[in-house]
Design a protein around this motif. Sequence first.
Motif, PDB file in Angstrom:
ATOM      1  N   VAL A   1      26.960  39.082  34.643  1.00  8.95           N
ATOM      2  CA  VAL A   1      28.315  39.626  34.459  1.00  8.95           C
ATOM      3  C   VAL A   1      28.375  40.710  33.381  1.00  8.95           C
ATOM      4  O   VAL A   1      29.161  41.652  33.497  1.00  8.95           O
ATOM      5  N   PHE A   2      27.539  40.595  32.352  1.00  3.46           N
ATOM      6  CA  PHE A   2      27.632  41.544  31.234  1.00  3.46           C
ATOM      7  C   PHE A   2      26.393  42.443  31.075  1.00  3.46           C
ATOM      8  O   PHE A   2      26.520  43.653  30.943  1.00  3.46           O
ATOM      9  N   VAL A   3      25.199  41.837  31.060  1.00  2.00           N
ATOM     10  CA  VAL A   3      23.987  42.616  30.801  1.00  2.00           C
ATOM     11  C   VAL A   3      23.721  43.604  31.935  1.00  2.00           C
ATOM     12  O   VAL A   3      23.490  44.796  31.689  1.00  2.00           O
ATOM     13  N   GLU A   4      23.739  43.109  33.175  1.00  2.00           N
ATOM     14  CA  GLU A   4      23.448  43.980  34.322  1.00  2.00           C
ATOM     15  C   GLU A   4      24.381  45.188  34.386  1.00  2.00           C
ATOM     16  O   GLU A   4      23.911  46.326  34.486  1.00  2.00           O
TER      17      GLU A   4
ATOM     18  N   ARG B   1      34.073  35.847  40.818  1.00  2.00           N
ATOM     19  CA  ARG B   1      34.533  37.087  41.444  1.00  2.00           C
ATOM     20  C   ARG B   1      33.352  37.908  41.953  1.00  2.00           C
ATOM     21  O   ARG B   1      33.370  38.426  43.073  1.00  2.00           O
ATOM     22  N   LYS B   2      32.294  38.006  41.165  1.00  4.09           N
ATOM     23  CA  LYS B   2      31.123  38.775  41.572  1.00  4.09           C
ATOM     24  C   LYS B   2      30.451  38.138  42.782  1.00  4.09           C
ATOM     25  O   LYS B   2      30.076  38.832  43.735  1.00  4.09           O
ATOM     26  N   GLN B   3      30.289  36.826  42.754  1.00  4.81           N
ATOM     27  CA  GLN B   3      29.649  36.128  43.878  1.00  4.81           C
ATOM     28  C   GLN B   3      30.486  36.253  45.148  1.00  4.81           C
ATOM     29  O   GLN B   3      29.941  36.444  46.235  1.00  4.81           O
TER      30      GLN B   3
ATOM     31  N   LEU C   1      33.972  33.576  31.656  1.00  2.09           N
ATOM     32  CA  LEU C   1      32.665  33.895  32.225  1.00  2.09           C
ATOM     33  C   LEU C   1      32.555  33.415  33.667  1.00  2.09           C
ATOM     34  O   LEU C   1      32.127  34.165  34.550  1.00  2.09           O
ATOM     35  N   PHE C   2      32.967  32.167  33.931  1.00  2.51           N
ATOM     36  CA  PHE C   2      32.820  31.635  35.279  1.00  2.51           C
ATOM     37  C   PHE C   2      33.815  32.251  36.264  1.00  2.51           C
ATOM     38  O   PHE C   2      33.499  32.376  37.446  1.00  2.51           O
ATOM     39  N   VAL C   3      34.973  32.668  35.800  1.00  5.09           N
ATOM     40  CA  VAL C   3      35.903  33.402  36.685  1.00  5.09           C
ATOM     41  C   VAL C   3      35.263  34.725  37.090  1.00  5.09           C
ATOM     42  O   VAL C   3      35.287  35.117  38.272  1.00  5.09           O
TER      43      VAL C   3
ATOM     44  N   TYR D   1      29.805  39.559  46.753  1.00 10.16           N
ATOM     45  CA  TYR D   1      28.548  39.565  47.498  1.00 10.16           C
ATOM     46  C   TYR D   1      28.714  38.888  48.852  1.00 10.16           C
ATOM     47  O   TYR D   1      28.236  39.390  49.873  1.00 10.16           O
ATOM     48  N   ILE D   2      29.390  37.757  48.859  1.00 10.90           N
ATOM     49  CA  ILE D   2      29.599  37.033  50.118  1.00 10.90           C
ATOM     50  C   ILE D   2      30.434  37.877  51.072  1.00 10.90           C
ATOM     51  O   ILE D   2      30.106  38.001  52.261  1.00 10.90           O
ATOM     52  N   SER D   3      31.492  38.479  50.563  1.00  7.39           N
ATOM     53  CA  SER D   3      32.349  39.320  51.399  1.00  7.39           C
ATOM     54  C   SER D   3      31.570  40.491  51.987  1.00  7.39           C
ATOM     55  O   SER D   3      31.749  40.835  53.156  1.00  7.39           O
TER      56      SER D   3
END
Length: 165
Positions: A60-63, A147-149, A141-143, A152-154
Amino acid sequence: MKELLTKISSYNLFNYLFPGALFVVLLEKLTHFSLRQDDLVLGVFFYYFLGLVISRMGSVFVEPALKKLRVVKFADYADYLPASKEDGLIATLSEQNNMFRTLCSVMMCLGGAKIWEFYSLQYPWVIENMEAIVICGLGILFVLAYRKQTAYISARVTRHTNKKN
């Protein structure tokens, strides 16, 4: 316990359990904090969870930060899917890539712990409100990870749906 460890995939081992345990060891060596667990079963689950948190921080942050700084450049996700089906080594390399990102995150979290250690001595309210800060931080963090995951699924569903049409 042995059966549980044999069921953990190499991805989970190198991206969650190993970074979580490494973080705990280095944290104890570099700060006055200790998260070491004496109970083996509890320790495995706790280190796995810490590794999961550290991995998500990397995602979520480093990438995004490394992308913005142009340290890394990703292939288009639409190109990644068919390429990984044709070249099985891509999935292995991607797993290793995620491990390196997670290790970057371990180092950043250790830096954050050193900063936390310094400010907790300067500002006692940091220690007094530590539980609330950690709970809110993990919630956010988990929200963001969710959202990111979901994105990817979408993207995969859309790609699959467009293939059928």
